[in-house]
Design a protein around this motif. Structure first.
Motif, PDB file in Angstrom:
ATOM      1  N   ARG A  44      12.307 -36.908  -3.807  1.00 32.36           N
ATOM      2  CA  ARG A  44      13.484 -37.587  -3.248  1.00 32.36           C
ATOM      3  C   ARG A  44      14.072 -38.626  -4.216  1.00 32.36           C
ATOM      4  O   ARG A  44      15.290 -38.794  -4.305  1.00 32.36           O
ATOM      5  N   ARG A  45      13.201 -39.308  -4.915  1.00 35.66           N
ATOM      6  CA  ARG A  45      13.677 -40.357  -5.831  1.00 35.66           C
ATOM      7  C   ARG A  45      14.262 -39.714  -7.096  1.00 35.66           C
ATOM      8  O   ARG A  45      13.996 -38.544  -7.374  1.00 35.66           O
ATOM      9  N   ASP A  79      15.733 -34.543  -1.304  1.00 37.08           N
ATOM     10  CA  ASP A  79      14.912 -34.816  -0.124  1.00 37.08           C
ATOM     11  C   ASP A  79      14.476 -33.494   0.482  1.00 37.08           C
ATOM     12  O   ASP A  79      15.310 -32.698   0.916  1.00 37.08           O
ATOM     13  N   ASP A  91      15.757 -32.133   3.805  1.00 37.23           N
ATOM     14  CA  ASP A  91      17.053 -31.439   3.879  1.00 37.23           C
ATOM     15  C   ASP A  91      16.898 -29.937   3.651  1.00 37.23           C
ATOM     16  O   ASP A  91      17.842 -29.173   3.901  1.00 37.23           O
ATOM     17  N   GLU A 142       7.500 -38.919   9.501  1.00 35.09           N
ATOM     18  CA  GLU A 142       8.869 -38.513   9.164  1.00 35.09           C
ATOM     19  C   GLU A 142       8.994 -36.989   9.135  1.00 35.09           C
ATOM     20  O   GLU A 142       9.998 -36.428   9.592  1.00 35.09           O
ATOM     21  N   TYR A 160       7.373 -53.118   7.844  1.00 36.13           N
ATOM     22  CA  TYR A 160       8.296 -52.022   7.539  1.00 36.13           C
ATOM     23  C   TYR A 160       9.054 -51.672   8.804  1.00 36.13           C
ATOM     24  O   TYR A 160       8.455 -51.487   9.861  1.00 36.13           O
ATOM     25  N   LYS A 181      14.252 -49.216   7.877  1.00 36.77           N
ATOM     26  CA  LYS A 181      15.640 -49.414   7.443  1.00 36.77           C
ATOM     27  C   LYS A 181      15.888 -48.677   6.127  1.00 36.77           C
ATOM     28  O   LYS A 181      14.969 -48.556   5.304  1.00 36.77           O
ATOM     29  N   ASP A 182      17.107 -48.231   5.906  1.00 35.12           N
ATOM     30  CA  ASP A 182      17.467 -47.544   4.662  1.00 35.12           C
ATOM     31  C   ASP A 182      17.045 -48.363   3.443  1.00 35.12           C
ATOM     32  O   ASP A 182      17.319 -49.557   3.379  1.00 35.12           O
ATOM     33  N   GLY A 183      16.415 -47.726   2.487  1.00 36.34           N
ATOM     34  CA  GLY A 183      16.053 -48.406   1.248  1.00 36.34           C
ATOM     35  C   GLY A 183      14.670 -49.040   1.299  1.00 36.34           C
ATOM     36  O   GLY A 183      14.098 -49.360   0.261  1.00 36.34           O
ATOM     37  N   GLU A 184      14.151 -49.261   2.493  1.00 41.91           N
ATOM     38  CA  GLU A 184      12.800 -49.830   2.604  1.00 41.91           C
ATOM     39  C   GLU A 184      11.772 -48.756   2.284  1.00 41.91           C
ATOM     40  O   GLU A 184      11.940 -47.604   2.674  1.00 41.91           O
TER      41      GLU A 184
END
Ligand code: FAD
Ligand code: UDP
Length: 397
Positions: free
Chosen positions: A34-35, A235, A238, A266, A334, A337-340
């Motif tokens: 993903r990164r 990701d 997806d 997730e 945690y 949230k987006d980016g966490e």
């Protein structure tokens, strides 16, 4: 192109598995990350000033596992480095002149707390006497966890334990976990025991060091194999669909092994509720000086809103006069949230039970393997994950 194995995540779990299946198993491996980079949380590289830093927190390699060390050594040379940490705290005992005193009312001692830390704290003579007291109660060179030490019935040993608890553990642990040492998994504080020796190394493993060129080049070499296709910035969620015991990749049933190294909750749409984690914020600061502190890491065990400061030049050995980068770590719950980023699983019977539901769900998919710090919801070091990847892939070859 058709693939024989699918791997999600390019950290230790994913990269070691990919290389083994590709090289030793002759499998065509698709690795989705993903990164925008490989290496997972061990990813490193130069910051804007050219100082090499670890972008997701300081990583020091150490292991007693010869197989892991030999395996990784195929992809990197090592810089000999033994991590040493000191605690930095306000001096609350002006009667004692600590060995490492400084002028601003603060003092330092080695962590893990050892026989020298006792002398720094209580003065040479009293520290030596108390050290002997400990050595009469526990074998020389052994180590004892703070929670065990606090159970000792001898009043003087109990007083030492209380001192260490107060000055090393309770505040740091509250900052890191939002809970006391008694409330968290005992294995966590056991990582940093009290030492019945003067060994001031943070780790005592047989093999310790830093990848000579850095972690990222080590991962790049590991993944550089004709049978491995890496897609970063992708990701997997997806592209994957899990239903009725079948895993679909881009709509087609995928029958080869799927090694998933991301979060288990997730992967299954948080259907049983989110697994709790701690996340970190990193405060990086680049300073116009050669060095900021004496040690690779300094733990702020009593005060401050961060847990520790790491100065990367000590770890990497990078020679770069007149500039240095330090990193402060701020821990918090945690929230998803987006980016966490979820860094630490919060091990507890309740959370383990929640994880077990996701694991049972995963077990419905015969070709799915959960592997890694996130996917297994465990507090594993890098070497443990590499070892688990070697063992898992042993069984597939
Ligand atoms: P990760 O490195 O987290 O890799 C998982 C990868 O999967 C990530 O790159 C992620 O982006 C990717 N991913 C997740 N979901 C998806 C998806 N849906 N699609 C695509 N990709 C996905 N260990 C030590 O041995 N020594 C240390 O000094 C040390 N220091 C640490 C310091 C900190 C602050 C932290 C948080 C950890 C430290 N560790 C240390 C532990 C070490 O980071 C882990 O053991 C190691 O990174 C685990 O590797 P992994 O492959 O399981 O997970
Ligand atoms: N710990 C502490 N004081 C210290 C160092 C560690 O209280 O000075 C406790 C704290 O609870 C921490 C745990 O011991 O989370 C494990 O420490 P370690 O340095 O192994 O943590 P990591 O590097 O994995 O974050």
């Amino acid at each position: 192109m058709a693939y024989d194995a699918l791997i999600v995540g390019a950290g230790y779990a994913g990269a070691v598995s990919a290389r083994r299946l590709a090289e030793d198993g002759g499998k065509r491996v698709l690795l989705l990350e993903r990164r925008p980079h490989v290496g997972g949380n061990a990813y490193d590289g130069p910051d804007e000033e050219g100082v090499v830093i670890h972008f997701y927190g300081p990583h020091i390699f150490h292991t007693n596992d010869r197989r892991v060390f030999d395996y990784l050594s195929r992809f990197t040379k090592w810089r000999r480095y033994q991590h040493r940490v000191i605690a930095n705290l306000p001096r609350d005992n002006p009667e004692v002149v600590p060995a490492h005193k400084n002028t601003d009312g603060r003092f330092f001692f080695p962590v893990p707390f050892n026989l020298d830390s006792l002398k720094n704290t209580f003065g040479m003579k009293e520290g030596a006497r108390l050290g002997q007291k400990l050595l009469d109660a526990y074998p020389a060179q052994s180590q004892v966890t703070i929670l065990e030490l606090r159970q000792n019935p001898d009043p003087e040993i109990a007083a030492i334990a209380d001192y260490v608890y107060e000055h090393v553990f309770v505040h740091y642990t509250m900052k890191q976990w939002g809970q006391t040492p008694e409330e968290i998994d005992p294995a966590t504080t056991a990582r940093v025991p009290v030492r019945l020796s003067t060994d001031d190394r943070y780790f005592q493993d047989a093999y310790q060091g830093m990848p000579l060129e850095g972690y990222t080049p080590m991962f790049e070499k590991m993944l550089d194999h004709p049978n491995i296709t890496v897609e970063t910035g992708t990701d997997a969620l997806d592209r994957l669909e899990l239903a009725d015991g079948f895993i679909r990749l881009d709509g087609e049933v995928f029958r080869g092994p799927v090694i998933y190294t991301g979060q288990a909750d997730e992967l299954f749409g948080f259907q049983f509720g989110p697994l709790p984690y701690r996340t970190l914020e990193f405060g990086c600061e680049t300073l116009p000086r050669d060095y900021f502190q004496s040690h690779g890491t300094v733990n702020y065990t009593v005060d401050g809103d961060f847990t520790r400061i790491t100065e990367f030049k000590h770890l990497t050995g990078q020679v770069k006069p007149g500039v240095t980068t330090i990193m402060r770590e701020y821990s918090k719950a945690y929230t998803g949230k987006d980016g966490e980023i979820p860094y630490y699983a919060i091990i507890s019977p309740e959370n383990n039970a929640l994880y077990a539901k996701y694991k049972a769900e995963a077990d419905q998919y015969p070709n799915l393997h959960l592997l890694g710090r996130l996917a297994e919801y465990k507090y594993y070091n890098m070497d443990a994950i590499a070892a688990r990847a070697l063992t898992l892939t042993d069984g597939m070859l």
